[in-house]
Enzyme design. Sequence first.
Site, mmCIF file in Angstrom:
data_model
loop_
_atom_site.group_PDB
_atom_site.id
_atom_site.type_symbol
_atom_site.label_atom_id
_atom_site.label_comp_id
_atom_site.label_asym_id
_atom_site.label_seq_id
_atom_site.Cartn_x
_atom_site.Cartn_y
_atom_site.Cartn_z
ATOM 1 N N MET A 2 32.433 42.679 47.685
ATOM 2 C CA MET A 2 33.608 43.430 48.108
ATOM 3 C C MET A 2 34.201 44.160 46.905
ATOM 4 O O MET A 2 34.612 43.520 45.932
ATOM 5 C CB MET A 2 34.663 42.496 48.706
ATOM 6 C CG MET A 2 34.228 41.796 49.974
ATOM 7 S SD MET A 2 35.524 40.720 50.627
ATOM 8 C CE MET A 2 35.425 39.357 49.451
ATOM 9 N N GLY A 53 38.859 42.356 44.583
ATOM 10 C CA GLY A 53 37.444 42.426 44.234
ATOM 11 C C GLY A 53 36.769 41.073 44.147
ATOM 12 O O GLY A 53 37.205 40.217 43.394
ATOM 13 N N SER A 54 35.711 40.852 44.910
ATOM 14 C CA SER A 54 35.123 39.520 44.977
ATOM 15 C C SER A 54 33.822 39.542 45.776
ATOM 16 O O SER A 54 33.233 40.587 45.987
ATOM 17 C CB SER A 54 36.122 38.555 45.608
ATOM 18 O OG SER A 54 36.777 39.173 46.699
ATOM 19 N N ARG A 55 33.414 38.353 46.267
ATOM 20 C CA ARG A 55 32.129 38.241 46.954
ATOM 21 C C ARG A 55 32.155 37.070 47.934
ATOM 22 O O ARG A 55 32.853 36.082 47.727
ATOM 23 C CB ARG A 55 31.053 38.036 45.898
ATOM 24 C CG ARG A 55 29.688 37.643 46.410
ATOM 25 C CD ARG A 55 28.724 37.628 45.249
ATOM 26 N NE ARG A 55 27.650 36.673 45.426
ATOM 27 C CZ ARG A 55 26.769 36.375 44.486
ATOM 28 N NH1 ARG A 55 26.835 36.947 43.302
ATOM 29 N NH2 ARG A 55 25.817 35.497 44.711
ATOM 30 N N ILE A 93 33.937 33.719 46.587
ATOM 31 C CA ILE A 93 33.723 33.711 45.143
ATOM 32 C C ILE A 93 34.634 34.744 44.481
ATOM 33 O O ILE A 93 34.600 35.922 44.842
ATOM 34 C CB ILE A 93 32.251 34.012 44.801
ATOM 35 C CG1 ILE A 93 31.329 32.983 45.454
ATOM 36 C CG2 ILE A 93 32.041 34.034 43.291
ATOM 37 C CD1 ILE A 93 29.859 33.311 45.325
#
Length: 230
Positions: free
Chosen positions: A99, A187-189, A157
């Site tokens: 993301m 911002g991440s995953r 994450i």
Amino acid sequence: MRMSDVVFKPMHPEGWRFVGIFAVITLILFWLWEPLGWLGVILTIWCYYFFRDPVRHTPVADGLVVSPADGLISLMERAVPPPELGMDPAPRMRISIFMSVFNVHVNRAPVSGLLTKMAYTPGKFFNASLDKASIHNERNALLIRTTTGHDIACVQIAGLVARRILPFVKEGEPLVVGERFGLIRFGSRLDVYLPEGVEPLVAPGQTMIAGETVLARLTGEQAALPARAT
């Protein structure tokens, strides 16, 4: 669809205080120097859009695994689920969704079932698109057991910019596919671990829409996929 519905999206309540902070800073910047104030306006609008929480239409069919996040599939490979979930250590297919700061960051349940385990692990803040982020970064791991007995692991994450993972659910609660279960700031995953023998229906580089894009099927084929708003 009205143009206002395209431009103005619902915002998650978590974002109101951040938009307020950006707005106050913008007023101060206008007082200092007008060009800086307009920069503040742009950043305030971006903050509003970061926390947007649009309605999604989740496919209604038994055995579907839908994307828990908006973004791009950055990695697809076999990997061992996080040890804190207590799952079988055998590798299984992992789908990683990255993301960016421009994606919707509200996360949604990939399947319906019981949240049998949720475990937070502090860590570092490597770029979330890197493979080592799954092991070393701050994360929040969820284990969902469907009514058919399939275990789906879903891991939030934190990334290079993200600094806080916010769960909306608690261990032991039932989840409905497409239901909002958490948020990661800036911002991440998301990693999804599929059960052994379940093949993904997506590919690296594909764009995901949380609560809508079908990642895989746990059961047989079904031609028509009705949907419900979530």
